[in-house]
Design a protein around this motif. Structure first.
Motif, mmCIF file in Angstrom:
data_model
loop_
_atom_site.group_PDB
_atom_site.id
_atom_site.type_symbol
_atom_site.label_atom_id
_atom_site.label_comp_id
_atom_site.label_asym_id
_atom_site.label_seq_id
_atom_site.Cartn_x
_atom_site.Cartn_y
_atom_site.Cartn_z
ATOM 1 N N SER A 220 0.826 -1.209 0.000
ATOM 2 C CA SER A 220 0.000 0.000 0.000
ATOM 3 C C SER A 220 0.865 1.265 0.000
ATOM 4 O O SER A 220 0.607 2.218 -0.747
ATOM 5 C CB SER A 220 -0.912 -0.039 1.227
ATOM 6 N N ILE A 221 1.904 1.282 0.818
ATOM 7 C CA ILE A 221 2.724 2.500 0.873
ATOM 8 C C ILE A 221 3.551 2.658 -0.404
ATOM 9 O O ILE A 221 3.754 3.781 -0.891
ATOM 10 C CB ILE A 221 3.590 2.575 2.150
ATOM 11 N N ALA A 222 3.977 1.547 -0.993
ATOM 12 C CA ALA A 222 4.716 1.638 -2.256
ATOM 13 C C ALA A 222 3.808 2.253 -3.328
ATOM 14 O O ALA A 222 4.234 3.094 -4.130
ATOM 15 C CB ALA A 222 5.199 0.249 -2.678
ATOM 16 N N LYS A 223 2.553 1.835 -3.318
ATOM 17 C CA LYS A 223 1.563 2.376 -4.271
ATOM 18 C C LYS A 223 1.384 3.884 -4.040
ATOM 19 O O LYS A 223 1.305 4.685 -4.964
ATOM 20 C CB LYS A 223 0.228 1.646 -4.062
ATOM 21 N N LYS A 224 1.364 4.271 -2.746
ATOM 22 C CA LYS A 224 1.190 5.686 -2.391
ATOM 23 C C LYS A 224 2.376 6.514 -2.924
ATOM 24 O O LYS A 224 2.195 7.629 -3.422
ATOM 25 C CB LYS A 224 1.091 5.809 -0.861
ATOM 26 N N PHE A 225 3.587 5.960 -2.809
ATOM 27 C CA PHE A 225 4.774 6.675 -3.308
ATOM 28 C C PHE A 225 4.658 6.914 -4.818
ATOM 29 O O PHE A 225 5.044 7.966 -5.320
ATOM 30 C CB PHE A 225 6.058 5.884 -3.011
ATOM 31 N N ILE A 226 4.130 5.914 -5.518
ATOM 32 C CA ILE A 226 3.958 6.054 -6.976
ATOM 33 C C ILE A 226 2.935 7.158 -7.255
ATOM 34 O O ILE A 226 3.134 8.019 -8.119
ATOM 35 C CB ILE A 226 3.561 4.700 -7.613
ATOM 36 N N GLU A 227 1.873 7.196 -6.447
ATOM 37 C CA GLU A 227 0.874 8.272 -6.591
ATOM 38 C C GLU A 227 1.486 9.646 -6.322
ATOM 39 O O GLU A 227 1.086 10.655 -6.874
ATOM 40 C CB GLU A 227 -0.283 8.053 -5.609
ATOM 41 N N LEU A 228 2.468 9.662 -5.425
ATOM 42 C CA LEU A 228 3.131 10.944 -5.116
ATOM 43 C C LEU A 228 4.110 11.365 -6.212
ATOM 44 O O LEU A 228 4.763 12.407 -6.113
ATOM 45 C CB LEU A 228 3.879 10.846 -3.774
ATOM 46 N N GLY A 229 4.262 10.527 -7.222
ATOM 47 C CA GLY A 229 5.090 10.923 -8.366
ATOM 48 C C GLY A 229 6.420 10.201 -8.484
ATOM 49 O O GLY A 229 7.220 10.511 -9.369
ATOM 50 N N MET A 230 6.703 9.246 -7.599
ATOM 51 C CA MET A 230 7.986 8.518 -7.710
ATOM 52 C C MET A 230 7.868 7.445 -8.788
ATOM 53 O O MET A 230 6.803 6.825 -8.929
ATOM 54 C CB MET A 230 8.324 7.809 -6.394
ATOM 55 N N ASP A 231 8.952 7.209 -9.540
ATOM 56 C CA ASP A 231 8.862 6.089 -10.467
ATOM 57 C C ASP A 231 9.227 4.793 -9.726
ATOM 58 O O ASP A 231 9.803 4.818 -8.638
ATOM 59 C CB ASP A 231 9.652 6.319 -11.762
#
Ligand code: SF4
Ligand code: SF4
Length: 258
Positions: A220-231
């Motif tokens: 879930s947090i990895a998904k959130k990081f992607i939403e925040l713009g991280m590749d």
């Protein structure tokens, strides 16, 4: 009959010595620790050695050489209870970054004569080789948690250590959440408490020194990081820090690729 003073031994494997120094950093409590334990083996402090067996072995550092493997097995036999201290001993440490690449390749670049280097392919936590009674996380360990572990060992009880995340400490301090307010990727929600939310208190995201908390929702947090713009590549690297080789964090690639 007077109670026997427990005999304690402190060992080091591949590490920076920081967790052993946390014992000396106890300052106000150190004299009492010295009175309540017979410190029988602690090379960081004294060359005087009292022979085993020992009641408690505190082990810092990760297993990185064939010699380490033999030594930890001997240590396990010498100690009634074995406690691993710090990110290296519990998760392989920063030196486990090599676990994702070829150690032979690294050796060629680092050493003039790599043929003299005897090393294992991986840097591993102590628990991969011997049974461990308790793991105390952190890079370095929190000295008050260390004191709690020592007190619990003397009292013959289970230590009272947090299983909740850094977020809880962050909230208790009244910090503004850097992830919510500033969009900074922060590992706090999946990392075990212990540092007092040091980094978010200075407006930085958590790097994960204390490793995964109990049942972390890494996906879930990895998904959130992607939403925040991280590749995806950066998300994977974000988990590869001090505790990147812990079971839960090392699996992040599979979680976000799937
Ligand atoms: S700043 Fe990080 S540790 Fe603090 S509450 Fe937000 S996500 Fe959790
Ligand atoms: S990186 Fe995370 S666990 Fe480490 S000191 Fe900062 S907030 Fe604490």
């Amino acid at each position: 009959m007077a109670k026997k003073t427990p005999r304690i031994a402190v060992y080091k494997f591949a590490s920076c010595d920081g967790c052993q120094l946390s014992i000396l950093d106890l300052e106000d409590e150190l004299l009492e620790v010295g009175q309540r334990f017979d410190i029988a083996y602690f090379m960081e402090v004294t060359k005087a050695v009292k022979k085993g067996p020992y009641d408690v072995g505190l082990v810092e550092g990760s297993i990185t050489t064939p010699h380490d493997v033999e030594l930890i097995k001997t240590i396990r036999k010498e100690c009634k209870k074995l406690v691993t201290i710090g990110a290296c001993a519990t998760a392989g440490g920063i030196q486990a970054l090599r676990n994702w690449a070829s150690v032979e390749e690294f050796s060629k670049y680092v050493y003039a004569k790599p043929e003299y280097i005897q090393t294992l392919e991986k840097s591993s936590p102590i628990s991969e080789y011997v049974q461990v009674d308790l793991e105390l996380k952190g890079c370095p360990v929190n000295k008050y948690q260390l004191l709690e572990v020592l007190s619990a060992l003397i009292a013959g009880r289970k230590p009272n250590l947090p299983t909740y995340s850094v977020c809880m400490e962050c909230k208790m301090k009244g910090n503004v959440c850097v992830a919510v307010a500033k969009g900074i990727p922060c590992l706090g929600p999946v990392v075990q408490a212990g540092c007092g939310a040091l980094c978010p208190s200075y407006a930085r995201g958590c790097y994960g020194c204390f490793g995964p908390m109990e049942s972390p929702n890494v996906k879930s947090i990895a998904k959130k990081f992607i939403e925040l713009g991280m590749d995806k590549k950066d998300v994977i690297l974000k988990f590869r820090g001090f505790t990147g080789w812990s079971k839960e964090f090392r699996e992040v690639n599979g979680l976000i690729e799937g």
